[in-house]
Motif scaffolding. Structure first.
Motif, PDB file in Angstrom:
ATOM      1  N   VAL A 177       9.953   6.764  -7.660  1.00 37.18           N
ATOM      2  CA  VAL A 177       9.071   6.621  -6.505  1.00 37.18           C
ATOM      3  C   VAL A 177       7.648   6.549  -7.046  1.00 37.18           C
ATOM      4  O   VAL A 177       7.199   7.462  -7.742  1.00 37.18           O
ATOM      5  CB  VAL A 177       9.213   7.786  -5.512  1.00 37.18           C
ATOM      6  CG1 VAL A 177       8.291   7.572  -4.320  1.00 37.18           C
ATOM      7  CG2 VAL A 177      10.661   7.926  -5.048  1.00 37.18           C
ATOM      8  N   SER A 178       6.934   5.449  -6.698  1.00 35.17           N
ATOM      9  CA  SER A 178       5.585   5.244  -7.233  1.00 35.17           C
ATOM     10  C   SER A 178       4.630   4.944  -6.094  1.00 35.17           C
ATOM     11  O   SER A 178       4.887   4.040  -5.274  1.00 35.17           O
ATOM     12  CB  SER A 178       5.583   4.094  -8.243  1.00 35.17           C
ATOM     13  OG  SER A 178       4.280   3.826  -8.713  1.00 35.17           O
ATOM     14  N   GLN A 179       3.534   5.702  -6.026  1.00 37.18           N
ATOM     15  CA  GLN A 179       2.488   5.480  -5.032  1.00 37.18           C
ATOM     16  C   GLN A 179       1.244   4.940  -5.736  1.00 37.18           C
ATOM     17  O   GLN A 179       0.621   5.640  -6.527  1.00 37.18           O
ATOM     18  CB  GLN A 179       2.141   6.784  -4.309  1.00 37.18           C
ATOM     19  CG  GLN A 179       0.899   6.702  -3.426  1.00 37.18           C
ATOM     20  CD  GLN A 179       1.017   5.671  -2.306  1.00 37.18           C
ATOM     21  OE1 GLN A 179       2.008   5.661  -1.587  1.00 37.18           O
ATOM     22  NE2 GLN A 179       0.037   4.784  -2.191  1.00 37.18           N
ATOM     23  N   ALA A 231      -1.126   5.253 -10.805  1.00 38.28           N
ATOM     24  CA  ALA A 231      -0.170   5.523  -9.740  1.00 38.28           C
ATOM     25  C   ALA A 231       0.426   6.913  -9.924  1.00 38.28           C
ATOM     26  O   ALA A 231       0.588   7.390 -11.060  1.00 38.28           O
ATOM     27  CB  ALA A 231       0.935   4.477  -9.716  1.00 38.28           C
ATOM     28  N   GLN A 286       0.811  -1.212   0.000  1.00 31.97           N
ATOM     29  CA  GLN A 286       0.000   0.000   0.000  1.00 31.97           C
ATOM     30  C   GLN A 286       0.853   1.275   0.000  1.00 31.97           C
ATOM     31  O   GLN A 286       0.355   2.348  -0.328  1.00 31.97           O
ATOM     32  CB  GLN A 286      -0.907   0.037   1.240  1.00 31.97           C
ATOM     33  CG  GLN A 286      -1.815  -1.169   1.398  1.00 31.97           C
ATOM     34  CD  GLN A 286      -2.586  -1.117   2.696  1.00 31.97           C
ATOM     35  OE1 GLN A 286      -3.698  -0.604   2.748  1.00 31.97           O
ATOM     36  NE2 GLN A 286      -1.984  -1.627   3.766  1.00 31.97           N
ATOM     37  N   PHE A 287       2.109   1.142   0.384  1.00 32.92           N
ATOM     38  CA  PHE A 287       2.970   2.303   0.577  1.00 32.92           C
ATOM     39  C   PHE A 287       3.761   2.603  -0.689  1.00 32.92           C
ATOM     40  O   PHE A 287       3.843   1.765  -1.603  1.00 32.92           O
ATOM     41  CB  PHE A 287       3.899   2.052   1.761  1.00 32.92           C
ATOM     42  CG  PHE A 287       3.181   1.594   2.999  1.00 32.92           C
ATOM     43  CD1 PHE A 287       2.026   2.241   3.422  1.00 32.92           C
ATOM     44  CD2 PHE A 287       3.636   0.509   3.730  1.00 32.92           C
ATOM     45  CE1 PHE A 287       1.348   1.828   4.551  1.00 32.92           C
ATOM     46  CE2 PHE A 287       2.971   0.082   4.860  1.00 32.92           C
ATOM     47  CZ  PHE A 287       1.817   0.738   5.278  1.00 32.92           C
ATOM     48  N   PRO A 288       4.392   3.792  -0.778  1.00 33.56           N
ATOM     49  CA  PRO A 288       5.185   4.134  -1.961  1.00 33.56           C
ATOM     50  C   PRO A 288       6.289   3.116  -2.222  1.00 33.56           C
ATOM     51  O   PRO A 288       6.917   2.597  -1.292  1.00 33.56           O
ATOM     52  CB  PRO A 288       5.757   5.513  -1.615  1.00 33.56           C
ATOM     53  CG  PRO A 288       4.804   6.082  -0.631  1.00 33.56           C
ATOM     54  CD  PRO A 288       4.300   4.923   0.171  1.00 33.56           C
ATOM     55  N   ASN A 289       6.509   2.872  -3.510  1.00 26.49           N
ATOM     56  CA  ASN A 289       7.529   1.925  -3.934  1.00 26.49           C
ATOM     57  C   ASN A 289       8.756   2.694  -4.428  1.00 26.49           C
ATOM     58  O   ASN A 289       8.663   3.527  -5.333  1.00 26.49           O
ATOM     59  CB  ASN A 289       6.973   1.033  -5.052  1.00 26.49           C
ATOM     60  CG  ASN A 289       8.014   0.083  -5.595  1.00 26.49           C
ATOM     61  OD1 ASN A 289       8.828  -0.440  -4.847  1.00 26.49           O
ATOM     62  ND2 ASN A 289       8.006  -0.124  -6.909  1.00 26.49           N
ATOM     63  N   LEU A 304      -2.527   4.002  -6.553  1.00 25.21           N
ATOM     64  CA  LEU A 304      -3.793   4.670  -6.255  1.00 25.21           C
ATOM     65  C   LEU A 304      -4.952   3.696  -6.424  1.00 25.21           C
ATOM     66  O   LEU A 304      -5.513   3.194  -5.447  1.00 25.21           O
ATOM     67  CB  LEU A 304      -3.956   5.900  -7.154  1.00 25.21           C
ATOM     68  CG  LEU A 304      -2.880   6.997  -6.978  1.00 25.21           C
ATOM     69  CD1 LEU A 304      -3.092   8.121  -7.965  1.00 25.21           C
ATOM     70  CD2 LEU A 304      -2.869   7.516  -5.555  1.00 25.21           C
ATOM     71  N   GLU A 325       3.752   9.171  -9.672  1.00 24.85           N
ATOM     72  CA  GLU A 325       5.162   8.819  -9.807  1.00 24.85           C
ATOM     73  C   GLU A 325       6.058  10.051  -9.741  1.00 24.85           C
ATOM     74  O   GLU A 325       5.680  11.145 -10.162  1.00 24.85           O
ATOM     75  CB  GLU A 325       5.415   8.089 -11.136  1.00 24.85           C
ATOM     76  CG  GLU A 325       4.813   6.703 -11.207  1.00 24.85           C
ATOM     77  CD  GLU A 325       5.333   5.917 -12.398  1.00 24.85           C
ATOM     78  OE1 GLU A 325       6.250   6.432 -13.075  1.00 24.85           O
ATOM     79  OE2 GLU A 325       4.819   4.823 -12.632  1.00 24.85           O
TER      80      GLU A 325
END
Length: 408
Positions: free
Chosen positions: A131-133, A310, A75-78, A135, A312
Motif C-alpha cells: 500500500v503506497s500513498q 511516498a 491522489q489516493f493510496p495505491n 506525498l 508505504e
C-alpha cells in the motif's frame, strides 16, 4: 414578341392563362401524399440532436471528463499485490558460523560448530502486498489535473464551435432551398408561358403571318427554360440530400421547406458586434484555453524534478522456503525515488513546453485579430445587402405603382 410586324403580348393570350391553372392542378394532384413541411427551427433541432459531427464532439467532452476522473484516483493510496509461484533451480545456501549467535557460560558458543543450511529444490511461493500513498507526487498530479480541467473546457468550446458551424450550414442550405423553390416556381411559370408562345408561333407560321425563325426562337426559349428548370431541380435535390445528412437521417427522406419570409434586421453597432464576438466566438476561446493549457503543462513538467516520496506499508510472505526461513515480514516506512542525473533531459523537455507556450500566445493573438477582421467584413457585407434589399423593395413598389397606374 413580334410576328410579321405584329406585336403580340404573351400575357394577353387566352390559352396562356389556362396553362398555369392546369399546372397548379397537376401539381396539386401529384402531391396527394404531400411531403413533410420542415421549418428552420425543426431542422436546427434535428441537427443538434442527430448530427454525427456534433455528437462526436460531445463524446470528446465525455472522454475528457473520464480522463480527469481517472487521473484524480492517482491522489489516493495505491494497492498492489504481487504473487509468484516458481520451481527453484538452485538452492539458497547459508552457513551459520560457530558462535555467531553468541557465546554463553552455560551453553558455550551457539552454534557450537559451523552449520550449513540450504533450501529444498521444491516449488515455492512468494506473495508481496503493498500500500503506497504518494506525498510529493501530489504536486505533479494536481498540476496535471488542472491541465485536464482546461482540456474539458477546450472540448466544450470545440463542441460549441461544431454546433455553431452546423447551425450555420443548416441555415445556408435551408435558405438555398427556399431560393431554389422560388426560382423553380418562376421558371415553371415561364416555361408554361413559352410553351403557349411556341404553339401560337407555330399557328402563325402555318398562317404565314410569322417567320419560321420566330418559331425556332420560341422553341429555343422553351428548351432553355426546361434546361434551367432541370438544373434547378438537380440543385434542389442535392441540397435536400445535404440537408438530410446534416440532420443525421436518411438522405432519401423527402421534405419541403417553408416559403421565404421578408427579411428583418436587428440594428447592431460595429463596436457591440466586436465585443460580443470577442466574448463568445469559440475559436478565440479555444486559443485562450490552449494558451492556459500550455502554461499548466509546463508547470506539471517542472514538477517532475521533485523527488517522489511516498508512505508505504509492505507485507511479504514466503511459501515453502524451508523451516529456517521466515514465513512473513511486515514493514511501514517512507520510500524515495529520484533521478538526480538525467543528462539534462528534463531541462530540454521543459524548454520544449516553453516553446509551446510562446506558440499558444502567438496563436491567441492571431485568433483575436482574425475574429475582429471577420466581424468587420461581415458587418460591411450586412450594411451593403441591407442597401440592396432596400433598393429591391423600392423597385418592387415602383413596378406595382406603375401597374396600378396603367390599369387606371
Amino acid at each position: 414578341m413580334h410576328f410579321a410586324g405584329k406585336r403580340v403580348d404573351p400575357m394577353a393570350l387566352r390559352p396562356g392563362l389556362a396553362v398555369p391553372t392546369i399546372f397548379v392542378l397537376l401539381s396539386a394532384a401529384g402531391s396527394t401524399h404531400a411531403a413533410e413541411i420542415l421549418t428552420l427551427d425543426q431542422a436546427i433541432t434535428l441537427a443538434m440532436n442527430n448530427n454525427g459531427t456534433v455528437q462526436s464532439s460531445h463524446l470528446d467532452i465525455l472522454r475528457a471528463q473520464d480522463q480527469l476522473a481517472s487521473s484524480r484516483t492517482r491522489q489516493f493510496p495505491n494497492f498492489s499485490l504481487y504473487m509468484l509461484a516458481a520451481q527453484q533451480l538452485r538452492s539458497f545456501d547459508f552457513t551459520l558460523e560457530k558462535g555467531v549467535l553468541g557465546d554463553y557460560q552455560s551453553t558455550g558458543p551457539l552454534p557450537s560448530q559451523d552449520v550449513h543450511l540450504k533450501t529444498p529444490l521444491e516449488p515455492t511461493g512468494l506473495i508481496m502486498a503493498r500500500v503506497s500513498q504518494p506525498l510529493t507526487s501530489l504536486i505533479r498530479i494536481r498540476r496535471n489535473l488542472d491541465t485536464l480541467k482546461t482540456g474539458i473546457q477546450l472540448a466544450q468550446e470545440k463542441t460549441k464551435a461544431e454546433r455553431q458551424k452546423t447551425i450555420r450550414d443548416v441555415k445556408r442550405l435551408y435558405y438555398n432551398l427556399q431560393q431554389f423553390d422560388a426560382s423553380l416556381r418562376s421558371v415553371q411559370e415561364t416555361a408554361a408561358l413559352y410553351a403557349e408562345v411556341e404553339k401560337l408561333a407555330s399557328r402563325y407560321v402555318l398562317q404565314q403571318v410569322a417567320l419560321k425563325s420566330d418559331l425556332l426562337d420560341a422553341r429555343m426559349r422553351v428548351v432553355k427554360t426546361r434546361q434551367t428548370e432541370l438544373y434547378l431541380q438537380n440543385q434542389r435535390a442535392a441540397a435536400k440530400e445535404q440537408m438530410n445528412q446534416l440532420l443525421g437521417r436518411d438522405v432519401s427522406i423527402e421534405f419541403e421547406v417553408q416559403p421565404a419570409l421578408d427579411a428583418s434586421f436587428e440594428e447592431v453597432s460595429l463596436e457591440s458586434a466586436q465585443a460580443r464576438a470577442l466574448e463568445n466566438r469559440p475559436e478565440l476561446q479555444q486559443a485562450i484555453l490552449q494558451k492556459r493549457q500550455a502554461k499548466q503543462d509546463l508547470r506539471a513538467k517542472q514538477a517532475e524534478s521533485i523527488p517522489d516520496v511516498a508512505a508505504e506499508f509492505n507485507n511479504l510472505s514466503f511459501l515453502n522456503w524451508g523451516r529456517f526461513m521466515p514465513t512473513q515480514t511486515t514493514s511501514v516506512g517512507v520510500s524515495l525515488t529520484w533521478e538526480p542525473f538525467d543528462w539534462s533531459r528534463k531541462k530540454h523537455e521543459a524548454a520544449e513546453k516553453r516553446r509551446k507556450v510562446d506558440q499558444a500566445e502567438l496563436a491567441a493573438r492571431d485568433a483575436r485579430n482574425a475574429v475582429l477582421t471577420d466581424v468587420n467584413d461581415k458587418y460591411r457585407q450586412l450594411r451593403y445587402y441591407q442597401g440592396e434589399l432596400q433598393l429591391a423593395r423600392m423597385a418592387q413598389q415602383t413596378v406595382e405603382q406603375a401597374h396600378v397606374t396603367g390599369q387606371a
